[in-house]
Each structure stands twice: as C-alpha cells, then as structure tokens.
Scaffold this motif. Structure first.
Motif, PDB file in Angstrom:
ATOM      1  N   VAL A  87       0.836  -1.206   0.000  1.00 32.31           N
ATOM      2  CA  VAL A  87       0.000   0.000   0.000  1.00 32.31           C
ATOM      3  C   VAL A  87       0.872   1.257   0.000  1.00 32.31           C
ATOM      4  N   ILE A  88       1.959   1.247   0.758  1.00 28.60           N
ATOM      5  CA  ILE A  88       2.874   2.398   0.763  1.00 28.60           C
ATOM      6  C   ILE A  88       3.467   2.599  -0.629  1.00 28.60           C
ATOM      7  N   ASN A  89       3.961   1.522  -1.235  1.00 28.06           N
ATOM      8  CA  ASN A  89       4.536   1.619  -2.582  1.00 28.06           C
ATOM      9  C   ASN A  89       3.518   2.130  -3.585  1.00 28.06           C
ATOM     10  N   GLU A  90       2.330   1.570  -3.554  1.00 23.84           N
ATOM     11  CA  GLU A  90       1.268   1.983  -4.471  1.00 23.84           C
ATOM     12  C   GLU A  90       0.946   3.474  -4.304  1.00 23.84           C
ATOM     13  N   THR A  91       0.877   3.916  -3.070  1.00 30.71           N
ATOM     14  CA  THR A  91       0.577   5.324  -2.782  1.00 30.71           C
ATOM     15  C   THR A  91       1.681   6.236  -3.329  1.00 30.71           C
ATOM     16  N   LEU A  92       2.928   5.881  -3.059  1.00 28.51           N
ATOM     17  CA  LEU A  92       4.048   6.717  -3.506  1.00 28.51           C
ATOM     18  C   LEU A  92       4.215   6.696  -5.025  1.00 28.51           C
ATOM     19  N   VAL A  93       4.064   5.531  -5.636  1.00 27.78           N
ATOM     20  CA  VAL A  93       4.184   5.423  -7.094  1.00 27.78           C
ATOM     21  C   VAL A  93       3.127   6.283  -7.785  1.00 27.78           C
ATOM     22  N   ASN A  94       1.943   6.390  -7.177  1.00 25.16           N
ATOM     23  CA  ASN A  94       0.873   7.208  -7.745  1.00 25.16           C
ATOM     24  C   ASN A  94       0.993   8.677  -7.368  1.00 25.16           C
ATOM     25  N   GLY A  95       2.111   9.051  -6.721  1.00 24.85           N
ATOM     26  CA  GLY A  95       2.385  10.454  -6.420  1.00 24.85           C
ATOM     27  C   GLY A  95       1.498  11.040  -5.331  1.00 24.85           C
ATOM     28  N   ARG A  96       0.934  10.186  -4.491  1.00 25.96           N
ATOM     29  CA  ARG A  96       0.062  10.673  -3.417  1.00 25.96           C
ATOM     30  C   ARG A  96       0.815  10.707  -2.092  1.00 25.96           C
ATOM     31  N   ASP A  97       0.334  11.563  -1.190  1.00 25.78           N
ATOM     32  CA  ASP A  97       0.893  11.638   0.152  1.00 25.78           C
ATOM     33  C   ASP A  97       0.474  10.420   0.964  1.00 25.78           C
ATOM     34  N   LEU A  98       1.304  10.061   1.929  1.00 24.96           N
ATOM     35  CA  LEU A  98       0.977   8.978   2.840  1.00 24.96           C
ATOM     36  C   LEU A  98       0.081   9.536   3.952  1.00 24.96           C
ATOM     37  N   VAL A  99      -1.198   9.283   3.846  1.00 26.02           N
ATOM     38  CA  VAL A  99      -2.168   9.717   4.855  1.00 26.02           C
ATOM     39  C   VAL A  99      -2.499   8.477   5.678  1.00 26.02           C
ATOM     40  N   TRP A 100      -1.934   8.416   6.878  1.00 30.66           N
ATOM     41  CA  TRP A 100      -1.957   7.179   7.649  1.00 30.66           C
ATOM     42  C   TRP A 100      -3.358   6.730   8.032  1.00 30.66           C
ATOM     43  N   LEU A 101      -4.249   7.638   8.336  1.00 33.93           N
ATOM     44  CA  LEU A 101      -5.626   7.229   8.659  1.00 33.93           C
ATOM     45  C   LEU A 101      -6.262   6.502   7.483  1.00 33.93           C
ATOM     46  N   GLU A 102      -6.049   7.014   6.273  1.00 32.13           N
ATOM     47  CA  GLU A 102      -6.597   6.374   5.068  1.00 32.13           C
ATOM     48  C   GLU A 102      -5.927   5.031   4.802  1.00 32.13           C
ATOM     49  N   ILE A 103      -4.622   4.998   4.926  1.00 29.81           N
ATOM     50  CA  ILE A 103      -3.871   3.761   4.680  1.00 29.81           C
ATOM     51  C   ILE A 103      -4.278   2.689   5.673  1.00 29.81           C
TER      52      ILE A 103
END
Length: 143
Positions: A87-103
């Motif tokens: 999920v972290i990789n997918e989020t970063l690859v898509n250029g999005r911020d890591l929003v921990w509540l959402e993750i």
C-alpha cells in the motif's frame, strides 16, 4: 548476503548523490541490530515489522528524529508487512501523500474478513498513533 546487498545499495545510492529515505525491517527481531546500523538521519519512514519492533522506536528516534515509524507491538508477520509495504509503494508510485488514517483504514478493510490477520494487524502501530514516540519527541523538542 543480505548485509552485502544492503551495502551495495547504499553505495549505489551514494554514487547517485542520494540516500535511503525509507528503512524496512521485516525479518526476525534478532537481526534488527544489523538493520538499525543502516539507519541515517535521512530516513523519513521506518517499518519495524519484526516481533516486538515497538521496543526499538527510541533507537530510530535517536538517529532520525523526524522519522515516521510503523511498529509491531508483539508478533510481526509477513502477512501484515507485505500488504503494508504494498500500500505504501502503491501510494508513492501514484504520487500521493501517505495519509496514515486512510492507509490504515484500507488495510483494516483488507484484513477484516480474516480474524487471525485482523488480530495480527491490530498489533501494529501506525505513525501518528504512537503515543510513546510522540511524548519522547515532545520532550526532546523542549529540551
């Protein structure tokens, strides 16, 4: 072999004028000391996914005070670590911020169908919910 590979990666990054900003330990806790030796102040995200990773948060905070830390309180598991990393990789690859509540909610939904996995997942603490780390950083901020 793992240590040699880590050293090779660090040398390659240095040759490119870069440093690692994410540190992941997902193996047995008795190997964690070797991983923590690779920790530098440039690390901004750390996953200590081994059993009892929680017991090492201060080791991380003392070297990289700004690091966001994900830890397991008790049992670390690849069945939890791998999806977190995915999920972290997918989020970063898509250029999005890591929003921990959402993750964390996305992961909770993924694990809720399996009580065993959900219980393992509930033993992990995401950044922002680690009260001990927050108090430690606050204490050092005002010191």
């Amino acid at each position: 072999m793992d240590l040699k590979a880590q050293d090779s990666l660090a040398a390659w990054l240095k040759g490119k004028g870069s440093e690692a900003s994410i540190l992941v330990h997902r193996g047995h806790s008795y190997h964690l000391d070797h991983t923590l030796k690779k920790l530098t102040p440039s690390v901004k995200l750390t996953l200590l996914g081994s059993c009892g990773g929680y017991n090492n948060i201060l080791s991380v905070a003392n070297i990289s005070m700004d690091a966001q830390i994900i830890v397991s309180k008790k049992t670390g598991s690849m069945f939890i670590n791998d999806p977190i990393i995915e999920v972290i990789n997918e989020t970063l690859v898509n250029g999005r911020d890591l929003v921990w509540l959402e993750i964390w909610e996305k992961l909770r939904i993924r694990f809720r169908r399996n009580e065993f996995l959900l219980n393992l997942f509930n033993e992990y603490i995401p950044p922002g919910r680690n009260v001990s780390l927050f108090v430690y950083k606050l204490f050092n901020y005002y010191r």
